[in-house]
Enzyme design. Sequence first.
Site, PDB file in Angstrom:
ATOM      1  N   HIS A   1      -5.074 105.005 -30.552  1.00  0.00           N
ATOM      2  CA  HIS A   1      -6.315 105.001 -29.289  1.00  0.00           C
ATOM      3  C   HIS A   1      -5.324 103.942 -28.618  1.00  0.00           C
ATOM      4  O   HIS A   1      -3.784 103.974 -28.969  1.00  0.00           O
ATOM      5  CB  HIS A   1      -7.564 103.551 -30.038  1.00  0.00           C
ATOM      6  CG  HIS A   1      -8.184 104.793 -30.685  1.00  0.00           C
ATOM      7  ND1 HIS A   1      -8.540 104.153 -32.400  1.00  0.00           N
ATOM      8  CD2 HIS A   1      -8.922 105.470 -30.345  1.00  0.00           C
ATOM      9  CE1 HIS A   1      -9.253 104.147 -32.932  1.00  0.00           C
ATOM     10  NE2 HIS A   1      -9.556 105.631 -31.777  1.00  0.00           N
TER      11      HIS A   1
ATOM     12  N   CYS B  26      -9.058  96.486 -33.975  1.00  0.00           N
ATOM     13  CA  CYS B  26     -10.815  97.545 -34.417  1.00  0.00           C
ATOM     14  C   CYS B  26     -11.712  96.736 -35.374  1.00  0.00           C
ATOM     15  O   CYS B  26     -13.088  97.324 -36.036  1.00  0.00           O
ATOM     16  CB  CYS B  26     -10.118  98.895 -35.006  1.00  0.00           C
ATOM     17  SG  CYS B  26      -9.229  98.816 -36.291  1.00  0.00           S
TER      18      CYS B  26
HETATM   19  C1  CIR Z   1      -9.950 105.893 -37.739  1.00  0.00           C
HETATM   20  O1  CIR Z   1      -9.662 107.336 -37.843  1.00  0.00           O
HETATM   21  O2  CIR Z   1     -10.950 106.691 -37.175  1.00  0.00           O
HETATM   22  C2  CIR Z   1      -9.575 105.625 -38.432  1.00  0.00           C
HETATM   23  N1  CIR Z   1      -9.540 105.524 -39.778  1.00  0.00           N
HETATM   24  C3  CIR Z   1      -9.062 104.335 -37.987  1.00  0.00           C
HETATM   25  C4  CIR Z   1     -10.028 103.165 -36.606  1.00  0.00           C
HETATM   26  C5  CIR Z   1      -8.749 102.450 -36.276  1.00  0.00           C
HETATM   27  N2  CIR Z   1      -9.377 101.882 -34.799  1.00  0.00           N
HETATM   28  C6  CIR Z   1      -9.112 101.161 -33.891  1.00  0.00           C
HETATM   29  O3  CIR Z   1      -8.090 100.877 -34.062  1.00  0.00           O
HETATM   30  N3  CIR Z   1      -9.984 100.865 -32.986  1.00  0.00           N
END
Ligand code: CIR
Length: 297
Positions: A193, A290
């Site tokens: 991201h 996140c």
């Molecule tokens: C994903 O791949 O969607 C999750 N395992 C990790 C998401 C992390 N999200 C973020 O940094 N905003």
Amino acid sequence: MAGFTPHAWRKSFRFLSQGCFPPHTSICHARWYTLALTRQVSPRLADAVSSTPHEHISLLKAEQQHADYVERLQQIVPVRELPALIDHPDCCFVEDTVVVIGKKALLMRMGHDSRRMEVNDIANVIQDIPGLKVKDMRNMSETAMCDGGDILWTGRHVFVGQSERTNQEGVDVLQTFFSDWEVIAVPVSGALHLKSLVTHMDRHTLVAPTGELGDALLEDMQASARGYEVVRLPSMLACNLVSVNGTVLAQDVDCHKSKWELQEAADEANLRLEFVNTSEFAKVDGALTCCSVLLDL
Ligand code: CIR
């Protein structure tokens, strides 16, 4: 004092009373929030989406690290902790499900199929918060997709990463809904991201990795033309900061140089810096931002 509204006085008072502001200083560009949403860790965290095969995840350790993160947040902002969604291994990465800017909240159609159902539960929570105007991306476009991790709202600009999880239609929906702000799309490569690469320490300070990846991103963001100072760190992981009410939470990475640089920048910006260990989440591409949704109601 011209331009200093009662609202600004209230915020300054709050800040001073939290003891985050050395008495001799007068400039602080910290971001202010009144509520954070977090979600407990799913017992199936080990099945979370991951860009690379990952090491064994200790659920116990992950729960402890998450509890520590929530406790740190609770010291600086009221936190509403939502229960885990047992069947959704990625549910604790709640930031990706909804974007809140001011009094507007946009529910996402997330970029990865396996995560899309997470939005249904947060929708109920968000719709019950008084004073928020809520829209759902899924009702605004058939094809738009976006993860909250791609939105960097600095308090002055809305930057949107065009990553594997966020497409042009997603950017268009964001621009339509958050029409009070210029939405600036920037291509993201080499990371999941936008906020895996760049976050903000305060309204005028970004944090981004050293090297070509960081150089290209900052150029695309026109960071310097838009009036941002940039702290550059050798560790990409260390660039993902949560900056709330005068305190910056940063990842407790192994890179001492990054931690030292962050400390120096935080001191200069009159912000308190705390390091938090989220190593178990990093194994499935999770970072600090996140794990919460921040609201200023
Ligand atoms: C994903 O791949 O969607 C999750 N395992 C990790 C998401 C992390 N999200 C973020 O940094 N905003």
